[in-house]
Design an enzyme around this catalytic site. Structure first.
Site, PDB file in Angstrom:
ATOM      1  N   LYS A  30      -4.091  16.854 -69.500  1.00  0.00           N
ATOM      2  CA  LYS A  30      -5.277  17.622 -69.889  1.00  0.00           C
ATOM      3  C   LYS A  30      -6.306  16.700 -70.544  1.00  0.00           C
ATOM      4  CE  LYS A  30      -6.878  21.630 -72.513  1.00  0.00           C
ATOM      5  NZ  LYS A  30      -6.507  22.736 -73.402  1.00  0.00           N
ATOM      6  N   HIS A  35     -11.448  14.221 -70.553  1.00  0.00           N
ATOM      7  CA  HIS A  35     -12.172  13.185 -71.290  1.00  0.00           C
ATOM      8  C   HIS A  35     -12.297  11.824 -70.633  1.00  0.00           C
ATOM      9  CE1 HIS A  35     -12.463  15.917 -74.628  1.00  0.00           C
ATOM     10  NE2 HIS A  35     -11.148  16.107 -74.596  1.00  0.00           N
ATOM     11  N   LYS A  65     -17.321  25.549 -71.977  1.00  0.00           N
ATOM     12  CA  LYS A  65     -16.931  24.779 -73.155  1.00  0.00           C
ATOM     13  C   LYS A  65     -18.211  24.305 -73.840  1.00  0.00           C
ATOM     14  CE  LYS A  65     -13.934  21.031 -74.694  1.00  0.00           C
ATOM     15  NZ  LYS A  65     -13.021  19.955 -74.277  1.00  0.00           N
ATOM     16  N   HIS A 138      -5.605  14.331 -77.500  1.00  0.00           N
ATOM     17  CA  HIS A 138      -6.750  15.097 -78.018  1.00  0.00           C
ATOM     18  C   HIS A 138      -7.863  14.141 -78.406  1.00  0.00           C
ATOM     19  CE1 HIS A 138      -9.048  18.025 -80.359  1.00  0.00           C
ATOM     20  NE2 HIS A 138      -9.029  17.176 -81.372  1.00  0.00           N
TER      21      HIS A 138
END
Length: 143
Positions: A30, A35, A65, A138
């Site tokens: 993810k 990213h 988003k 993240h």
């Protein structure tokens, strides 16, 4: 004697398991999807880049988003932040020692309902990410 089929509950459990496996992605996957864009996808301007990339990477449905940053570096170079290329920043957060080329996309307008319209900005900065098991999971922020 008539044969009986599988129990309906078993079928539902199997179906749910198959759907979860088919649509599932790891936290690392993810992170990569949301990213990492290396090499940087060509676009005439940052607005077009952001509108295309946010849609292509699945961040415009079911809601838009609000903000997202793309790092224009290889997954391997970003992953080094989780080791010798980064410094602890509290908890599982790490600050990069190197700077990265970034494009930050921000939703324009007040609604997060599609269609989504983004503006973008580029910069070169150090980044803060969260790591788990030696992998980035993240994006926290540019520093």
């Amino acid at each position: 004697m008539a044969q009986r089929g599988p129990h309906p509950t078993l079928l539902l459990v199997l179906l749910a398991t198959c759907l979860a496996l088919a649509s599932g992605e790891t936290r690392y996957e993810k992170f990569l999807r949301q990213h990492v864009d290396y090499p940087r996808t060509a676009a005439p301007d940052t607005r077009t880049y952001c509108n295309q990339m946010m849609q292509r990477r699945g961040m415009t449905s079911p809601v838009c988003k609000f903000t997202n940053t793309f790092v224009h570096a290889s997954a391997a170079s970003i992953t080094t932040i989780c080791g010798p290329g980064g410094a602890p920043a509290g908890g599982n957060l790490r600050d990069s020692t190197a700077s990265f080329a970034l494009t930050t996309c921000r939703l324009q307008g007040g609604s997060q309902r599609p269609p989504c319209n983004y503006n973008g900005g580029t910069s070169t900065q150090r980044i803060r990410i969260a790591c788990d098991g030696g992998l980035p999971v993240h994006y926290d922020r540019a520093i």
